[in-house]
Motif scaffolding. Structure first.
Motif, PDB file in Angstrom:
ATOM      1  N   ALA A   1       0.834  -1.210   0.000  1.00 44.38           N
ATOM      2  CA  ALA A   1       0.000   0.000   0.000  1.00 44.38           C
ATOM      3  C   ALA A   1       0.868   1.260   0.000  1.00 44.38           C
ATOM      4  O   ALA A   1       0.593   2.207  -0.747  1.00 44.38           O
ATOM      5  CB  ALA A   1      -0.932  -0.012   1.205  1.00 44.38           C
ATOM      6  N   VAL A   2       1.898   1.281   0.819  1.00 45.64           N
ATOM      7  CA  VAL A   2       2.779   2.460   0.867  1.00 45.64           C
ATOM      8  C   VAL A   2       3.502   2.635  -0.464  1.00 45.64           C
ATOM      9  O   VAL A   2       3.613   3.756  -0.985  1.00 45.64           O
ATOM     10  CB  VAL A   2       3.776   2.354   2.043  1.00 45.64           C
ATOM     11  N   LEU A   3       3.976   1.550  -1.030  1.00 45.48           N
ATOM     12  CA  LEU A   3       4.637   1.650  -2.341  1.00 45.48           C
ATOM     13  C   LEU A   3       3.650   2.109  -3.412  1.00 45.48           C
ATOM     14  O   LEU A   3       4.022   2.862  -4.319  1.00 45.48           O
ATOM     15  CB  LEU A   3       5.265   0.315  -2.726  1.00 45.48           C
ATOM     16  N   GLY A   4       2.392   1.665  -3.316  1.00 45.40           N
ATOM     17  CA  GLY A   4       1.371   2.111  -4.267  1.00 45.40           C
ATOM     18  C   GLY A   4       1.170   3.608  -4.201  1.00 45.40           C
ATOM     19  O   GLY A   4       1.082   4.282  -5.235  1.00 45.40           O
ATOM     20  N   LEU A   5       1.105   4.144  -2.982  1.00 47.12           N
ATOM     21  CA  LEU A   5       0.973   5.602  -2.830  1.00 47.12           C
ATOM     22  C   LEU A   5       2.206   6.328  -3.364  1.00 47.12           C
ATOM     23  O   LEU A   5       2.092   7.367  -4.020  1.00 47.12           O
ATOM     24  CB  LEU A   5       0.745   5.966  -1.363  1.00 47.12           C
ATOM     25  N   THR A   6       3.366   5.761  -3.094  1.00 48.43           N
ATOM     26  CA  THR A   6       4.606   6.348  -3.607  1.00 48.43           C
ATOM     27  C   THR A   6       4.617   6.314  -5.133  1.00 48.43           C
ATOM     28  O   THR A   6       5.029   7.279  -5.786  1.00 48.43           O
ATOM     29  CB  THR A   6       5.826   5.580  -3.055  1.00 48.43           C
ATOM     30  N   GLY A   7       4.147   5.209  -5.689  1.00 45.73           N
ATOM     31  CA  GLY A   7       4.078   5.080  -7.143  1.00 45.73           C
ATOM     32  C   GLY A   7       3.121   6.069  -7.774  1.00 45.73           C
ATOM     33  O   GLY A   7       3.423   6.654  -8.822  1.00 45.73           O
ATOM     34  N   VAL A   8       1.957   6.276  -7.138  1.00 44.41           N
ATOM     35  CA  VAL A   8       1.006   7.261  -7.652  1.00 44.41           C
ATOM     36  C   VAL A   8       1.641   8.648  -7.643  1.00 44.41           C
ATOM     37  O   VAL A   8       1.518   9.402  -8.614  1.00 44.41           O
ATOM     38  CB  VAL A   8      -0.309   7.239  -6.834  1.00 44.41           C
ATOM     39  N   ALA A   9       2.325   8.976  -6.557  1.00 38.88           N
ATOM     40  CA  ALA A   9       3.008  10.271  -6.490  1.00 38.88           C
ATOM     41  C   ALA A   9       4.064  10.385  -7.591  1.00 38.88           C
ATOM     42  O   ALA A   9       4.230  11.443  -8.202  1.00 38.88           O
ATOM     43  CB  ALA A   9       3.648  10.461  -5.120  1.00 38.88           C
ATOM     44  N   GLY A  10       4.763   9.288  -7.858  1.00 37.37           N
ATOM     45  CA  GLY A  10       5.760   9.291  -8.932  1.00 37.37           C
ATOM     46  C   GLY A  10       5.142   9.457 -10.293  1.00 37.37           C
ATOM     47  O   GLY A  10       5.690  10.161 -11.156  1.00 37.37           O
ATOM     48  N   LEU A  11       3.976   8.828 -10.520  1.00 40.09           N
ATOM     49  CA  LEU A  11       3.297   8.983 -11.806  1.00 40.09           C
ATOM     50  C   LEU A  11       2.785  10.406 -12.000  1.00 40.09           C
ATOM     51  O   LEU A  11       2.909  10.982 -13.078  1.00 40.09           O
ATOM     52  CB  LEU A  11       2.116   8.007 -11.908  1.00 40.09           C
ATOM     53  N   VAL A  12       2.217  10.980 -10.943  1.00 40.44           N
ATOM     54  CA  VAL A  12       1.670  12.329 -11.033  1.00 40.44           C
ATOM     55  C   VAL A  12       2.777  13.355 -11.285  1.00 40.44           C
ATOM     56  O   VAL A  12       2.630  14.250 -12.108  1.00 40.44           O
ATOM     57  CB  VAL A  12       0.877  12.685  -9.748  1.00 40.44           C
ATOM     58  N   SER A  13       3.885  13.189 -10.593  1.00 36.79           N
ATOM     59  CA  SER A  13       4.975  14.155 -10.739  1.00 36.79           C
ATOM     60  C   SER A  13       5.884  13.841 -11.923  1.00 36.79           C
ATOM     61  O   SER A  13       6.653  14.698 -12.348  1.00 36.79           O
ATOM     62  CB  SER A  13       5.814  14.205  -9.457  1.00 36.79           C
TER      63      SER A  13
END
Length: 121
Positions: A8-20
């Motif tokens: 879950a934490v990596l998923g949130l980190t990944g979403v932030a990476g995709l957005v930025s």
């Protein structure tokens, strides 16, 4: 549960990476696994263990194994798309389970309150 937490934490980190648009991959971190171990250790005191051996092996051995995995995979790069594809559904699963459990606990508390004679009739 710790691997769900890590996902879950990596998923949130990944979403932030995709957005930025920062990076095409995400690095696994021993600190993330350490946080999962902290959750395990904190929750281990809430479990009704059936035997001393079970308490020893599962309460302390399992967190040690999770930490060992974290040390072993520290620095491994995972594609951000894969992290999001796994992590976001896991996050939704965890939030859904939390909501269901909160409703169940609230309903049990309301029922207990009503049956105690203090509720409105």
């Amino acid at each position: 549960m710790p691997f769900l937490f890590v996902s879950a934490v990596l998923g949130l980190t990944g979403v932030a990476g995709l957005v930025s648009g920062a990076t095409p991959d995400v690095g696994l971190s021993v600190a993330l696994f350490g946080a999962a171990v902290a959750v395990l250790v904190a929750g281990g005191g809430l479990v009704a263990w059936r035997s001393r051996r079970q308490r020893l092996v599962l309460r302390w051995g399992y967190p040690a194994a999770v930490l060992a995995v974290g040390i072993g995979v520290d620095g491994v790069r995972v594609p951000v798309v894969a992290v999001v594809a796994v992590g976001v559904p896991v996050l939704l699963l965890l939030v859904g389970r939390y909501v269901v459990e909160r409703r169940r606990t609230a309903a049990a508390a309301d029922e207990s309150f009503a049956s105690s004679g203090y509720g409105c009739r």
